[in-house]
Design a protein around this motif. Structure first.
Motif, PDB file in Angstrom:
ATOM      1  N   GLY A  87      38.485  34.318  44.464  1.00 34.40           N
ATOM      2  CA  GLY A  87      38.160  32.597  44.182  1.00 34.40           C
ATOM      3  C   GLY A  87      38.727  32.163  42.613  1.00 34.40           C
ATOM      4  N   LYS A  88      39.382  31.276  42.019  1.00 29.29           N
ATOM      5  CA  LYS A  88      39.381  30.837  41.156  1.00 29.29           C
ATOM      6  C   LYS A  88      38.422  31.525  39.962  1.00 29.29           C
ATOM      7  CE  LYS A  88      41.960  26.791  38.447  1.00 29.29           C
ATOM      8  NZ  LYS A  88      42.979  27.870  38.843  1.00 29.29           N
ATOM      9  N   LYS A  89      36.503  31.772  40.205  1.00 28.15           N
ATOM     10  CA  LYS A  89      36.123  31.977  39.340  1.00 28.15           C
ATOM     11  C   LYS A  89      36.166  33.091  38.218  1.00 28.15           C
ATOM     12  CE  LYS A  89      30.723  32.497  38.644  1.00 28.15           C
ATOM     13  NZ  LYS A  89      30.286  32.755  39.016  1.00 28.15           N
ATOM     14  N   TYR A  90      36.796  33.948  39.356  1.00 30.46           N
ATOM     15  CA  TYR A  90      37.124  36.111  39.802  1.00 30.46           C
ATOM     16  C   TYR A  90      38.656  35.819  39.101  1.00 30.46           C
ATOM     17  CZ  TYR A  90      32.572  35.530  42.143  1.00 30.46           C
ATOM     18  OH  TYR A  90      31.349  35.567  42.798  1.00 30.46           O
ATOM     19  N   GLU A  91      39.631  34.928  38.406  1.00 31.00           N
ATOM     20  CA  GLU A  91      40.764  35.277  38.769  1.00 31.00           C
ATOM     21  C   GLU A  91      40.353  36.411  37.412  1.00 31.00           C
ATOM     22  OE1 GLU A  91      42.573  31.792  38.942  1.00 31.00           O
ATOM     23  OE2 GLU A  91      42.835  31.508  40.823  1.00 31.00           O
ATOM     24  N   SER A  92      39.763  35.826  36.379  1.00 32.55           N
ATOM     25  CA  SER A  92      40.377  36.374  34.965  1.00 32.55           C
ATOM     26  C   SER A  92      38.944  38.009  34.850  1.00 32.55           C
ATOM     27  CB  SER A  92      39.988  35.390  33.626  1.00 32.55           C
ATOM     28  OG  SER A  92      38.672  35.284  34.082  1.00 32.55           O
ATOM     29  N   PHE A  93      38.503  38.268  35.457  1.00 33.92           N
ATOM     30  CA  PHE A  93      37.917  39.450  36.480  1.00 33.92           C
ATOM     31  C   PHE A  93      38.970  40.670  35.665  1.00 33.92           C
ATOM     32  CE2 PHE A  93      35.851  42.993  38.235  1.00 33.92           C
ATOM     33  CZ  PHE A  93      34.600  43.010  37.755  1.00 33.92           C
ATOM     34  N   PHE A  94      37.987  41.712  34.492  1.00 35.61           N
ATOM     35  CA  PHE A  94      37.954  42.967  34.944  1.00 35.61           C
ATOM     36  C   PHE A  94      36.195  43.687  33.891  1.00 35.61           C
ATOM     37  CE2 PHE A  94      42.173  40.601  32.865  1.00 35.61           C
ATOM     38  CZ  PHE A  94      42.945  41.052  33.554  1.00 35.61           C
ATOM     39  N   TRP A  95      37.267  45.277  34.569  1.00 34.05           N
ATOM     40  CA  TRP A  95      35.546  45.401  34.071  1.00 34.05           C
ATOM     41  C   TRP A  95      35.711  46.193  32.450  1.00 34.05           C
ATOM     42  CZ3 TRP A  95      31.875  45.668  36.857  1.00 34.05           C
ATOM     43  CH2 TRP A  95      32.308  45.609  37.984  1.00 34.05           C
ATOM     44  N   GLN A  96      35.321  47.062  31.688  1.00 33.99           N
ATOM     45  CA  GLN A  96      35.899  47.475  30.788  1.00 33.99           C
ATOM     46  C   GLN A  96      36.325  48.728  30.466  1.00 33.99           C
ATOM     47  OE1 GLN A  96      31.302  49.529  30.220  1.00 33.99           O
ATOM     48  NE2 GLN A  96      32.156  49.706  28.614  1.00 33.99           N
ATOM     49  N   ASP A  97      36.400  49.400  29.521  1.00 38.00           N
ATOM     50  CA  ASP A  97      37.487  50.410  29.854  1.00 38.00           C
ATOM     51  C   ASP A  97      36.784  51.635  29.525  1.00 38.00           C
ATOM     52  OD1 ASP A  97      39.991  48.990  29.474  1.00 38.00           O
ATOM     53  OD2 ASP A  97      39.647  49.697  27.319  1.00 38.00           O
TER      54      ASP A  97
END
Length: 150
Positions: A87-97
């Motif tokens: 979904g749109k809410k999660y499109e910019s999701f990333f984990w930390q390095d």
């Protein structure tokens, strides 16, 4: 020795990029199940997965066939790609390095499992930064605070 016998229980901790709150209660069970399937794919049985809106804990039995760094890399890559389809809410999701990982004695599996299971309750009184730093101190891991938070 004619065979390789290994049993390494590992407690892995990492957060979302900048500790952004993405892992809400509507997606967490599905995300944790997905991460469990990634662990299984790499022969590293997930025993317990839990977390809060901005970080997760994974207790797993690390396969003798994969390096810890590779397992974490695969978990992050697969789950990040998967969650972006939700979904749109999660499109910019990333984990930390980075990540933290700690060995767990077989005698402590039950306690660590319960600790991970109760993360939402635990973090009502204890923030993630304090939690992670307490692990580094407990395991005597030297760290530089300026590199902990991305």
């Amino acid at each position: 020795m004619p065979q390789s016998l290994v049993k390494n229980y590992i407690h892995i901790i990492f957060s979302t990029k900048y500790r952004n709150d993405f892992i809400d209660e509507t997606i967490e069970n599905e995300l944790f199940a997905y991460i469990g399937s990634v662990c299984k794919q790499f022969e590293s049985t997930a025993i317990q997965i839990g977390g809060t809106d901005n970080h997760i804990h994974i207790l797993c039995l690390l396969s003798r066939k994969i390096a810890l760094m590779k397992l974490v890399q695969e978990i992050k890559a697969h789950s990040s790609k998967w969650i972006k389809t939700k979904g749109k809410k999660y499109e910019s999701f990333f984990w930390q390095d980075g990540y933290g990982a700690f060995s767990v004695s077989p005698n402590n599996i039950f306690a660590v499992r319960n600790y991970i299971k109760n993360q939402r309750e635990h973090h009502k009184n204890y923030d993630f930064k304090k939690e992670l730093v307490s692990y580094y101190k407990k395991y005597k891991i030297e760290y530089d605070e300026k590199y902990l938070w991305d």
